[in-house]
Write a protein that holds these residues in place. Structure first.
Motif, PDB file in Angstrom:
ATOM      1  N   ASP A 150       2.066   9.105   7.414  1.00 32.73           N
ATOM      2  CA  ASP A 150       3.458   9.352   7.769  1.00 32.73           C
ATOM      3  C   ASP A 150       4.325   9.143   6.520  1.00 32.73           C
ATOM      4  O   ASP A 150       3.947   8.416   5.610  1.00 32.73           O
ATOM      5  N   ALA A 151       5.492   9.756   6.483  1.00 31.79           N
ATOM      6  CA  ALA A 151       6.392   9.609   5.342  1.00 31.79           C
ATOM      7  C   ALA A 151       6.790   8.144   5.118  1.00 31.79           C
ATOM      8  O   ALA A 151       7.125   7.755   4.009  1.00 31.79           O
ATOM      9  N   ARG A 152       6.728   7.334   6.168  1.00 33.85           N
ATOM     10  CA  ARG A 152       7.077   5.915   6.061  1.00 33.85           C
ATOM     11  C   ARG A 152       5.852   5.023   5.854  1.00 33.85           C
ATOM     12  O   ARG A 152       5.966   3.799   5.936  1.00 33.85           O
ATOM     13  N   ASP A 153       4.712   5.607   5.561  1.00 35.32           N
ATOM     14  CA  ASP A 153       3.475   4.845   5.354  1.00 35.32           C
ATOM     15  C   ASP A 153       3.666   3.858   4.198  1.00 35.32           C
ATOM     16  O   ASP A 153       4.109   4.238   3.122  1.00 35.32           O
ATOM     17  N   ARG A 154       3.343   2.607   4.417  1.00 35.09           N
ATOM     18  CA  ARG A 154       3.534   1.557   3.408  1.00 35.09           C
ATOM     19  C   ARG A 154       2.232   1.087   2.768  1.00 35.09           C
ATOM     20  O   ARG A 154       2.195   0.044   2.133  1.00 35.09           O
ATOM     21  N   THR A 155       1.171   1.853   2.918  1.00 27.73           N
ATOM     22  CA  THR A 155      -0.125   1.453   2.366  1.00 27.73           C
ATOM     23  C   THR A 155      -0.047   1.224   0.860  1.00 27.73           C
ATOM     24  O   THR A 155      -0.551   0.216   0.348  1.00 27.73           O
ATOM     25  N   ALA A 156       0.593   2.141   0.140  1.00 25.57           N
ATOM     26  CA  ALA A 156       0.653   2.036  -1.326  1.00 25.57           C
ATOM     27  C   ALA A 156       1.412   0.788  -1.769  1.00 25.57           C
ATOM     28  O   ALA A 156       0.970   0.066  -2.668  1.00 25.57           O
ATOM     29  N   VAL A 157       2.563   0.521  -1.154  1.00 28.44           N
ATOM     30  CA  VAL A 157       3.342  -0.642  -1.587  1.00 28.44           C
ATOM     31  C   VAL A 157       2.643  -1.940  -1.199  1.00 28.44           C
ATOM     32  O   VAL A 157       2.704  -2.928  -1.941  1.00 28.44           O
ATOM     33  N   LYS A 158       1.957  -1.964  -0.063  1.00 31.99           N
ATOM     34  CA  LYS A 158       1.206  -3.169   0.289  1.00 31.99           C
ATOM     35  C   LYS A 158       0.097  -3.425  -0.724  1.00 31.99           C
ATOM     36  O   LYS A 158      -0.144  -4.565  -1.117  1.00 31.99           O
ATOM     37  N   THR A 159      -0.547  -2.363  -1.205  1.00 35.22           N
ATOM     38  CA  THR A 159      -1.571  -2.499  -2.246  1.00 35.22           C
ATOM     39  C   THR A 159      -0.952  -3.033  -3.534  1.00 35.22           C
ATOM     40  O   THR A 159      -1.521  -3.897  -4.203  1.00 35.22           O
ATOM     41  N   LEU A 160       0.231  -2.516  -3.886  1.00 34.77           N
ATOM     42  CA  LEU A 160       0.944  -2.999  -5.078  1.00 34.77           C
ATOM     43  C   LEU A 160       1.247  -4.482  -4.954  1.00 34.77           C
ATOM     44  O   LEU A 160       0.972  -5.257  -5.878  1.00 34.77           O
ATOM     45  N   TYR A 161       1.797  -4.903  -3.824  1.00 35.08           N
ATOM     46  CA  TYR A 161       2.135  -6.312  -3.639  1.00 35.08           C
ATOM     47  C   TYR A 161       0.890  -7.192  -3.721  1.00 35.08           C
ATOM     48  O   TYR A 161       0.911  -8.248  -4.348  1.00 35.08           O
ATOM     49  N   GLU A 162      -0.199  -6.760  -3.108  1.00 38.82           N
ATOM     50  CA  GLU A 162      -1.435  -7.542  -3.160  1.00 38.82           C
ATOM     51  C   GLU A 162      -1.967  -7.625  -4.593  1.00 38.82           C
ATOM     52  O   GLU A 162      -2.427  -8.683  -5.024  1.00 38.82           O
ATOM     53  N   SER A 163      -1.880  -6.530  -5.358  1.00 40.47           N
ATOM     54  CA  SER A 163      -2.364  -6.550  -6.741  1.00 40.47           C
ATOM     55  C   SER A 163      -1.493  -7.446  -7.623  1.00 40.47           C
ATOM     56  O   SER A 163      -1.935  -7.901  -8.671  1.00 40.47           O
ATOM     57  N   ALA A 164      -0.255  -7.711  -7.185  1.00 39.73           N
ATOM     58  CA  ALA A 164       0.648  -8.595  -7.926  1.00 39.73           C
ATOM     59  C   ALA A 164       0.477 -10.054  -7.490  1.00 39.73           C
ATOM     60  O   ALA A 164       1.179 -10.932  -7.975  1.00 39.73           O
ATOM     61  N   GLY A 165      -0.443 -10.299  -6.551  1.00 36.43           N
ATOM     62  CA  GLY A 165      -0.743 -11.667  -6.148  1.00 36.43           C
ATOM     63  C   GLY A 165      -0.125 -12.115  -4.834  1.00 36.43           C
ATOM     64  O   GLY A 165      -0.313 -13.253  -4.417  1.00 36.43           O
ATOM     65  N   PHE A 166       0.611 -11.224  -4.164  1.00 36.74           N
ATOM     66  CA  PHE A 166       1.201 -11.580  -2.874  1.00 36.74           C
ATOM     67  C   PHE A 166       0.143 -11.477  -1.785  1.00 36.74           C
ATOM     68  O   PHE A 166      -0.795 -10.699  -1.892  1.00 36.74           O
ATOM     69  N   GLN A 167       0.316 -12.269  -0.744  1.00 36.78           N
ATOM     70  CA  GLN A 167      -0.581 -12.195   0.400  1.00 36.78           C
ATOM     71  C   GLN A 167       0.231 -12.271   1.679  1.00 36.78           C
ATOM     72  O   GLN A 167       1.265 -12.941   1.730  1.00 36.78           O
ATOM     73  N   GLU A 168      -0.234 -11.580   2.690  1.00 32.65           N
ATOM     74  CA  GLU A 168       0.439 -11.605   3.985  1.00 32.65           C
ATOM     75  C   GLU A 168       0.218 -12.962   4.632  1.00 32.65           C
ATOM     76  O   GLU A 168      -0.911 -13.430   4.739  1.00 32.65           O
ATOM     77  N   ILE A 169       1.316 -13.570   5.075  1.00 29.45           N
ATOM     78  CA  ILE A 169       1.195 -14.870   5.737  1.00 29.45           C
ATOM     79  C   ILE A 169       1.714 -14.831   7.166  1.00 29.45           C
ATOM     80  O   ILE A 169       1.454 -15.735   7.937  1.00 29.45           O
ATOM     81  N   ASP A 170       2.448 -13.779   7.514  1.00 28.73           N
ATOM     82  CA  ASP A 170       3.000 -13.712   8.859  1.00 28.73           C
ATOM     83  C   ASP A 170       3.423 -12.281   9.157  1.00 28.73           C
ATOM     84  O   ASP A 170       3.571 -11.468   8.253  1.00 28.73           O
ATOM     85  N   ARG A 171       3.608 -11.980  10.430  1.00 29.75           N
ATOM     86  CA  ARG A 171       4.110 -10.687  10.875  1.00 29.75           C
ATOM     87  C   ARG A 171       5.263 -10.912  11.836  1.00 29.75           C
ATOM     88  O   ARG A 171       5.237 -11.827  12.634  1.00 29.75           O
ATOM     89  N   LEU A 172       6.256 -10.056  11.730  1.00 31.58           N
ATOM     90  CA  LEU A 172       7.409 -10.086  12.609  1.00 31.58           C
ATOM     91  C   LEU A 172       7.423  -8.766  13.358  1.00 31.58           C
ATOM     92  O   LEU A 172       7.359  -7.695  12.753  1.00 31.58           O
ATOM     93  N   TYR A 173       7.456  -8.839  14.663  1.00 29.88           N
ATOM     94  CA  TYR A 173       7.450  -7.640  15.492  1.00 29.88           C
ATOM     95  C   TYR A 173       8.833  -7.432  16.093  1.00 29.88           C
ATOM     96  O   TYR A 173       9.470  -8.377  16.566  1.00 29.88           O
ATOM     97  N   SER A 174       9.279  -6.182  16.089  1.00 29.06           N
ATOM     98  CA  SER A 174      10.559  -5.824  16.698  1.00 29.06           C
ATOM     99  C   SER A 174      10.298  -4.975  17.931  1.00 29.06           C
ATOM    100  O   SER A 174       9.411  -4.130  17.923  1.00 29.06           O
ATOM    101  N   PHE A 175      11.082  -5.207  18.927  1.00 29.73           N
ATOM    102  CA  PHE A 175      10.958  -4.449  20.163  1.00 29.73           C
ATOM    103  C   PHE A 175      12.330  -3.916  20.538  1.00 29.73           C
ATOM    104  O   PHE A 175      13.336  -4.616  20.399  1.00 29.73           O
ATOM    105  N   ILE A 176      12.364  -2.681  21.026  1.00 32.15           N
ATOM    106  CA  ILE A 176      13.609  -2.136  21.531  1.00 32.15           C
ATOM    107  C   ILE A 176      13.401  -1.724  22.974  1.00 32.15           C
ATOM    108  O   ILE A 176      12.322  -1.327  23.377  1.00 32.15           O
ATOM    109  N   GLU A 177      14.435  -1.829  23.726  1.00 33.16           N
ATOM    110  CA  GLU A 177      14.370  -1.550  25.150  1.00 33.16           C
ATOM    111  C   GLU A 177      14.666  -0.086  25.421  1.00 33.16           C
ATOM    112  O   GLU A 177      15.441   0.560  24.786  1.00 33.16           O
TER     113      GLU A 177
END
Length: 80
Positions: free
Chosen positions: A53-80
């Motif tokens: 998808d045009a909003r796919d964040r795979t590339a930026v997540k790879t960039l962040y991981e290669s810079a030493g960042f790691q995922e520590i949490d997820r925030l989910y949004s819900f709309i009614e």
């Protein structure tokens, strides 16, 4: 500022990707935050789009991981 910096968004147009622009933007943002006294940085990534998808964040997540960042949490949004 002392302590924690927050990076909300960086982006590179799809046609301009693959030339190190994202890495340069990330480096500049981290340099600026460090210069302001940040000793840790939080990144927010909106990754609710399916791969390809045009909003796919795979590339930026790879960039962040290669810079030493790691995922520590997820925030989910819900709309009614």
């Amino acid at each position: 500022m002392q302590g924690r910096g927050v990076l909300w968004w960086i982006g590179v147009e799809p046609a301009a990707r693959g030339h190190g622009l994202g890495r340069a933007l990330l480096g500049s943002a981290l340099d600026m935050l460090t210069g302001m006294g940040a000793t840790e940085v939080i990144l927010y990534v909106d990754d609710d789009a399916p791969p390809g998808d045009a909003r796919d964040r795979t590339a930026v997540k790879t960039l962040y991981e290669s810079a030493g960042f790691q995922e520590i949490d997820r925030l989910y949004s819900f709309i009614e």
